[in-house]
Structures are given as structure tokens and as C-alpha cells.
Design an enzyme around this catalytic site. Structure first.
Site, short mmCIF file in Angstrom:
data_model
loop_
_atom_site.label_atom_id
_atom_site.label_comp_id
_atom_site.label_asym_id
_atom_site.label_seq_id
_atom_site.Cartn_x
_atom_site.Cartn_y
_atom_site.Cartn_z
N GLU A 27 0.86 -1.20 0.00
CA GLU A 27 0.00 0.00 0.00
C GLU A 27 0.89 1.25 0.00
O GLU A 27 1.99 1.23 0.57
CB GLU A 27 -0.89 0.00 1.25
CG GLU A 27 -1.76 1.25 1.36
CD GLU A 27 -2.85 1.16 2.42
OE1 GLU A 27 -2.94 0.13 3.13
OE2 GLU A 27 -3.62 2.13 2.54
N GLU A 173 -12.52 -2.06 2.27
CA GLU A 173 -13.13 -1.87 3.61
C GLU A 173 -14.23 -0.80 3.58
O GLU A 173 -14.21 0.13 4.40
CB GLU A 173 -12.06 -1.53 4.64
CG GLU A 173 -11.10 -2.67 4.87
CD GLU A 173 -10.17 -2.49 6.07
OE1 GLU A 173 -10.11 -1.38 6.63
OE2 GLU A 173 -9.51 -3.47 6.43
N GLU A 292 -6.34 -9.19 3.65
CA GLU A 292 -5.50 -8.53 4.68
C GLU A 292 -5.53 -9.43 5.91
O GLU A 292 -6.59 -9.65 6.50
CB GLU A 292 -6.02 -7.13 5.02
CG GLU A 292 -5.80 -6.13 3.91
CD GLU A 292 -6.10 -4.69 4.32
OE1 GLU A 292 -5.91 -4.34 5.50
OE2 GLU A 292 -6.54 -3.92 3.45
N GLN A 351 1.43 -6.19 5.66
CA GLN A 351 1.80 -5.84 4.31
C GLN A 351 3.17 -6.44 4.02
O GLN A 351 3.58 -7.33 4.75
CB GLN A 351 1.79 -4.32 4.16
CG GLN A 351 0.38 -3.76 4.42
CD GLN A 351 0.19 -2.30 4.01
OE1 GLN A 351 1.07 -1.67 3.45
NE2 GLN A 351 -0.98 -1.75 4.30
O1 AHR Z 1 -3.03 -2.62 6.25
C1 AHR Z 1 -3.27 -1.43 6.92
C2 AHR Z 1 -4.71 -0.96 6.76
O2 AHR Z 1 -5.54 -1.87 7.41
C3 AHR Z 1 -5.27 -0.92 5.36
O3 AHR Z 1 -4.98 0.28 4.71
C4 AHR Z 1 -6.74 -1.04 5.59
O4 AHR Z 1 -7.39 -1.66 4.51
C5 AHR Z 1 -6.85 -1.81 6.89
O5 AHR Z 1 -7.68 -1.19 7.79
#
Ligand code: AHR
Length: 501
Positions: A27, A173, A292, A351
């Protein structure tokens, strides 16, 4: 000594392994992209500005698909800002993380980075501040071969071949009040259905992921999935799940049992999706994209001042430093994803670099492996063929958050063509080694080829900038195979893998 018995019945096949279960996520957040994968002044940087030492670690990690560019970031993103000559790209405010986005990395550069790492690009479209038209434009830009305004623009920008992106997330989300442009399930379900229908009119082979819940603790959990799928069922292929875990207030026992919540999450989404599908008399089954998942000490970050009032470029945000216990939980979450692989067809560790990530970097300096790197990389390397669900006979212990939890969890894989197998195991006991006997006589394996463990007497040991190799894999002592019975002794709070041939 505490003992456990496991039976691996080769007929108990969950699913053939789809490598997308080992996906990850990049991200535009903190130092994931800038000063993470991209640092043009770094000694290892290539012509695009990508750090090749990080590329090597990503390959070693064995992550497959990479979801991009967000996350919360995507809900304010204008993809057009990130293509074309770099010197004319605008600097914009990112409201999700309150930072400045320089757009020096965009879709074309990231697609090239994916090719460098051998990863498959998975894109998310902005359904927060934008909608169907921007999604269709991005699809035309990335995937149409040539001869249209946007495909010719891509070619003029240096990407002659289309990026051929298969998996697309319809926003991110959208159930979360923190999301730019968040919506009710009804509004989002309608928008997602219309967007999906339009994207599939361009290419019916796309695989589309509709947003599920941001966590099993959301007040709308379950109802959100039902309503969204009632609108979009026939137009989408996957529904997303997001889950982050952490140790709360020194309650290590509950933390080590976090995968029980992931199991509950998966079962609830599967039954909700099937309820909608059955009601619609649909022949189709919706798959889960667990796009995620990770350990994230969210509360600590919320209490810090790392989300600054100033507009900074790539500040240090969400840079969790992971312990041995965190790595054991991560290994257990991956075991859970594999056990549910018949429905969880794709997943993304969130991530990849610096931001809640298995890989850390310092500007101008080193890149190193966090503790969580190890269970992910070993599982990705050894899990081949088909997933087998083992029968596990072991005592339970009581936890505050998740009820009674088995002391041992495990999953196996077998590659019948190669004549190899692997068993992945977790010992959740904080005090006891556990002797495990594994009946795998049906697999016809004759030798142990590798036996490793992630364990340390200090469950809070970590790899840091000053001590990058404090924690690593250790040999799992005494793994023995005799007459189709494998015996191993799992140290307390450990994750282990045994490979067989
Ligand atoms: O991964 C960090 C954040 O967590 C992402 O931007 C979001 O999709 C989630 O809340």
C-alpha cells in the site's frame, strides 16, 4: 511430557494448492513504497529506483500475488496521477494516512516491480471518492492490448504489453467509518454490483473481489456480507476478509489462540455466502479472498503521534517490530488459511515492507527479515500439491478471548507427483514441550528431508536494526520417521515444519 497424536489421512484432501494463498500487499502507506521497495539513491537501486536487495528478500519470502495500491489509500487515489512522465506527476494529499503522495511510483512502475519479483499484480479500484468510470478507465489502461485512447497512452508511457491484471478488488473496507467515502451495505452492494457488471462487460474472465467486513468485531459483521452479496452475487467471484491480531494486556494464551477467531470468521462468511447463494438458487460458490491478515499492534499505533498533523512524505507509520510469539501466531494463521483452502482461495499478508511487514529496511542501509518472515517463507516453499486436513488428538487450555484452545495445531500438504510431503505444526503451550506422534503411513514417505522450528527461550525476542539476525530458524531436534510414524518434540511457543520424501 505432554503428548499429542495426529493422523494424516491422504484421502482427507481439502484442496489443491493455489499459489495465490501466499499473496501479500503493498500500500502507499508510510515507508512501504517510498524508502521501502523504492529508493532511487540506494546502492542496490535499479533504473526504476527499486531496491534489488528488497527484491531478493521478497523472492525468498515466496509471496505470490501482490495487492496494490491499498488499503485505505485507494479510496482517495486517482490512478491517472501515477502514470506518464514522473516529473509532471502531481503531489497530492492522502487523507487516509494524512501524508503527501508524490506519485513517483504508479501502476506501470509497480507492474514492473511485480515482474522483477515474479509476483502477480492484483489491483484495487477506488469506490470511495470515485466509481465505475475510473475503474473502467484503469482496466482499459492496464489490460487492453492497443488501439484505444488509454491502452495507447500506456504504450506511450513505455508499457507496450498489457499488464493483464486478473484479480480486482472493488474498493477497500467500505464498511469502515474510517474509510474515505464509506457506505452502508445496501449502497455499497449496489455500487459494487454495477461496477462488477461493467468491468465484466469489458472482460468476462476477470476475477472480482467484493468487500466483506473489515473484521469479525465489526457491528455489521454477517449482515454486511449478506446484504452486499444479495446485490452482487452473480457479478463477483470472491468476498474479502480482513483480520489483524495482537496480544492484549499480556494475555499471551489468548493471543496464541488467535487462529480460532480466524476460523470463526471464515466459517461465518462461508455460511453467509452460501445462504445467499442457496436463496438465489445459484449454482455458483463465492470464494474468500483473505486479502488482509497479519499481526498488528493497532492500539499502540492509535495512541502514538505517528499520524502527524503535518503533511509528510513517507513518514514511519505502522512499523511493528515482531517477536517470536508474533511469528508463531502468524504461522498458525497460515495453517488456518490452508485448512480452509477449499473456500479461501486467495490471501494477502498485509503488508510486505516496513508497514506491519516481514521485511524491514533502513534508507541507504540494510534490508532484513523480521521473525514473521520465517514461517511464511518456509510454508510457501514447502507447501506443494494438495492440502490435507489432519485429525489432531491433544488437550486443550482455557483462554479469555477464544474459549478452549487445542495445545497443538497442524496442517499437512502432499505432492503425489513429486513424492514429497510437509507437515506444519504449532505448540501453543507457554511452558511445555509436546511430543507429537504423526501417523502418515498412508503417504508412503521414507525420509525426513528438513525439520525446522521458530522458537526462542525469550518469546519476545525480535530482529531489530541493530541486531538483524537475533532470531532465525533453528533445527527441530529429534524428528524421526519410522514405519510411517513421524515423532517430533515441539518446544513451547513454537512453529515448526517437517518436510518428507
Ligand atoms: O493494512 C493497513 C490498513 O488496514 C489498510 O490500509 C486497511 O485496509 C486496513 O484497515
Amino acid at each position: 511430557m505432554v503428548t499429542a497424536e495426529i493422523v494424516i489421512d491422504p484421502a482427507a484432501v481439502v484442496a489443491p494448492i493455489d499459489r495465490r494463498i501466499f499473496g501479500s500487499f503493498v500500500e502507499h502507506l508510510g515507508r512501504c513504497v517510498y524508502d521501502g521497495i523504492y529508493e532511487p539513491t540506494h546502492p542496490t537501486a535499479n533504473d526504476d529506483g527499486f531496491r534489488l536487495d528488497v527484491v531478493d528478500l521478497v523472492k525468498e519470502l515466496g509471496s505470490t500475488t501482490v495487492r496494490y495500491p491499498g488499503g485505505n489509500f485507494v479510496s482517495g487515489y486517482r490512478w491517472e496521477d501515477g502514470v506518464g512522465p514522473r516529473e509532471s506527476r502531481p503531489v497530492r494529499r492522502d487523507l487516509a494516512w494524512h501524508t503527501l503522495e508524490t506519485n513517483q511510483v504508479g501502476t506501470d512502475e509497480f507492474a514492473r516491480w511485480c515482474a522483477l519479483t515474479g509476483s502477480e499484480l492484483m489491483l484495487a479500484v477506488n469506490l470511495g471518492t470515485r466509481g465505475i468510470e475510473a475503474a473502467l478507465d484503469l482496466l482499459e489502461y492496464t489490460n487492453h492490448p492497443s488501439g484505444t485512447a488509454l491502452s495507447d497512452q500506456r504504450i506511450a508511457n513505455g508499457s507496450v504489453e498489457p499488464h493483464n491484471v486478473r484479480m480486482w478488488c472493488l474498493g477497500n473496507e467500505m464498511d469502515g467509518p474510517w474509510q474515505t467515502g464509506y457506505m452502508t451495505a445496501d449502497d455499497y452492494g449496489k455500487l459494487a454490483a454495477r461496477t462488477a457488471q461493467a468491468m465484466k462487460a469489458a472482460d468476462k474472465t476477470l476475477e472480482l473481489v467484493v468487500c466483506g467486513s473489515s473484521g469479525s468485531n465489526m457491528a455489521t459483521f454477517g449482515d454486511w456480507e449478506r446484504t452486499v452479496l444479495e446485490h452482487s452475487y452473480e457479478h463477483v467471484d470472491f468476498i474479502s476478509c480482513h483480520a489483524y491480531y495482537q496480544e492484549y494486556g499480556g494475555d499471551l494464551g489468548s493471543f496464541l489462540a488467535s487462529s480460532l477467531d480466524m476460523q470463526y470468521f471464515i466459517e461465518t462468511v462461508v455460511s453467509t455466502a452460501d445462504h445467499v447463494g442457496n436463496k438465489l438458487r445459484s449454482a455458483k460458490k463465492i470464494k474468500l479472498s483473505f486479502d488482509e491478515w497479519n499481526i498488528w499492534y493497532l492500539e499502540e499505533h492509535q495512541q502514538s503521534d505517528e499520524i502527524s498533523d503535518e503533511w509528510l512524505v513517507a513518514p514511519r507509520q505502522l512499523e511493528d517490530v515482531y517477536s517470536v510469539a508474533d511469528a508463531v501466531v502468524l504461522g498458525n494463521l497460515l495453517i488456518t488459511l490452508l485448512k480452509n483452502h477449499d473456500r479461501v482461495a486467495s490471501a494477502s499478508l498485509a503488508q510486505l515492507v516496513n508497514v506491519i511487514a516481514p521485511i524491514r529496511t533502513e534508507p541507504g542501509g540494510a534490508a532484513w527479515r523480521q521473525t514473521t518472515f520465517f514461517p511464511f517463507s518456509v510454508t510457501s516453499r514447502l507447501a506443494r500439491g494438495e492440502v490435507i486436513a489432519p485429525r489432531i488428538h491433544v488437550d486443550t487450555y482455557s483462554t479469555k478471548r477464544h474459549g478452549d484452545a487445542p495445545l497443538v495445531d497442524s496442517v499437512a500438504t502432499v505432492d503425489r507427483d513429486a513424492g514429497t510431503a510437509a507437515v506444519f505444526l504449532v505448540n501453543r503451550s507457554q511452558t511445555e514441550s509436546i511430543e507429537v506422534t504423526i501417523d502418515l503411513s498412508g503417504l508412503a514417505m521414507s525420509t525426513v528431508t528438513e525439520a525446522v522450528s521458530l522458537h526462542d527461550d525469550d518469546v519476545y525476542a525480535r530482529n531489530t536494526a541493530d541486531d538483524q539476525n537475533r532470531v532465525g530458524l533453528v533445527d527441530l531436534e529429534g524428528a524421526e520417521l519410522s514405519d510411517g510414524r513421524l515423532t517430533v518434540t515441539l518446544p513451547p511457543v513454537s512453529w515448526s515444519a517437517v518436510a518428507l520424501a
